[in-house]
Write an enzyme that holds these catalytic residues in place. Structure first.
Site, short mmCIF file in Angstrom:
data_model
loop_
_atom_site.label_atom_id
_atom_site.label_comp_id
_atom_site.label_asym_id
_atom_site.label_seq_id
_atom_site.Cartn_x
_atom_site.Cartn_y
_atom_site.Cartn_z
N ASP A 132 -6.47 1.25 0.64
CA ASP A 132 -6.74 1.63 2.64
C ASP A 132 -8.32 1.28 2.35
O ASP A 132 -8.78 1.37 1.79
CB ASP A 132 -6.18 3.12 2.47
CG ASP A 132 -6.79 3.78 1.90
OD1 ASP A 132 -8.01 3.33 1.11
OD2 ASP A 132 -7.01 5.68 2.65
N LYS A 164 0.93 -0.93 -0.18
CA LYS A 164 -0.29 0.18 -0.09
C LYS A 164 0.78 1.59 0.00
O LYS A 164 1.17 2.02 -1.61
CB LYS A 164 -0.83 0.36 1.51
CG LYS A 164 -1.80 1.13 1.66
CD LYS A 164 -2.91 1.24 2.26
CE LYS A 164 -2.37 1.07 3.54
NZ LYS A 164 -3.01 1.52 4.40
#
Ligand code: SF4
Length: 210
Positions: free
Chosen positions: A139, A121
């Site tokens: 996210d 991420k």
């Protein structure tokens, strides 16, 4: 309507509202962006910005930050969740940036993910924002919006990321992460999504069921 057409309509509308969605993190360099994103795991951008305002004013580069002792770093970021672990990872990352990567944030996913505390991420955000790549970091906001609307249903972030990349028109890929983050933060909120004000409600699977 197939999923690619639905995605096109959704991103047309999101782009109309905000054609240039940007991160709300405040930073002055690729290094500061990386540190801000590392700090943002399970923390709000607002709390990260309040910590980095002080941190970066005195320790704005990897070389300078590397002078901090672990305890000093912990004290500087203690308002942020998981600060023990983050302080350790940030100092190790500074060491690698200075001593292995020529004082530069590396540009490849493999090298980024070799830094302590940098997962897929974080790497996706840095690749997207610093190096202009069409990556999509999934996210909590992106995961929720993708699943609720039905544009990319998945059980885990990687699954959702792959489906988003497949379903979103190419021209919107670069902005997709920030579009969905801001939309999730302010409209399609975790509790009580603002469906009445939502510009994409007629395309949303969740809305059809309420
Ligand atoms: S209609 Fe509601 S649930 Fe669907 S995207 Fe909009 S805010 Fe989210």
């Amino acid at each position: 309507m197939n999923i690619n057409n639905i995605c096109k309509k959704i991103f047309d509308r999101l782009a109309n509202i905000n054609p240039t969605p940007k991160t709300e993190l405040i930073y002055d360099s690729n290094f500061q962006l990386l540190i801000s994103v590392m700090l943002s795991a399970q923390s709000t951008d607002k709390s990260v910005n309040s910590v980095t305002k002080i941190l970066f004013s005195s320790y704005g580069t990897a070389e300078i930050m590397l002078n901090l002792k672990l305890l000093e770093m912990e004290n500087l970021i203690r308002k942020i969740g998981l600060y023990h672990m983050k302080a350790r990872n940030i100092l190790k990352t500074c060491d690698l940036i200075v001593n292995k990567f020529g004082n530069k944030v590396p540009e490849s996913r493999e090298e980024l993910e070799s830094l302590p505390g940098v997962g897929r991420k974080t790497a996706n955000v840095v690749l997207n924002v610093a190096f202009n790549q069409p990556t999509i970091a999934v996210d909590t906001h992106v995961f929720r919006v993708a699943n609720r609307t039905g544009i990319a249903k998945g059980k885990n972030p990687l699954d959702v990321e792959k489906k988003l990349i497949k379903n979103i028109p190419k021209k919107y890929l670069h902005n997709a992460h920030h579009s969905l983050v801001l939309f999730g933060r302010y409209i399609c909120t975790k509790r009580n999504p603002k469906c009445d004000q939502c510009t994409i409600k007629n395309l949303c699977e969740y809305y059809k069921k309420i």
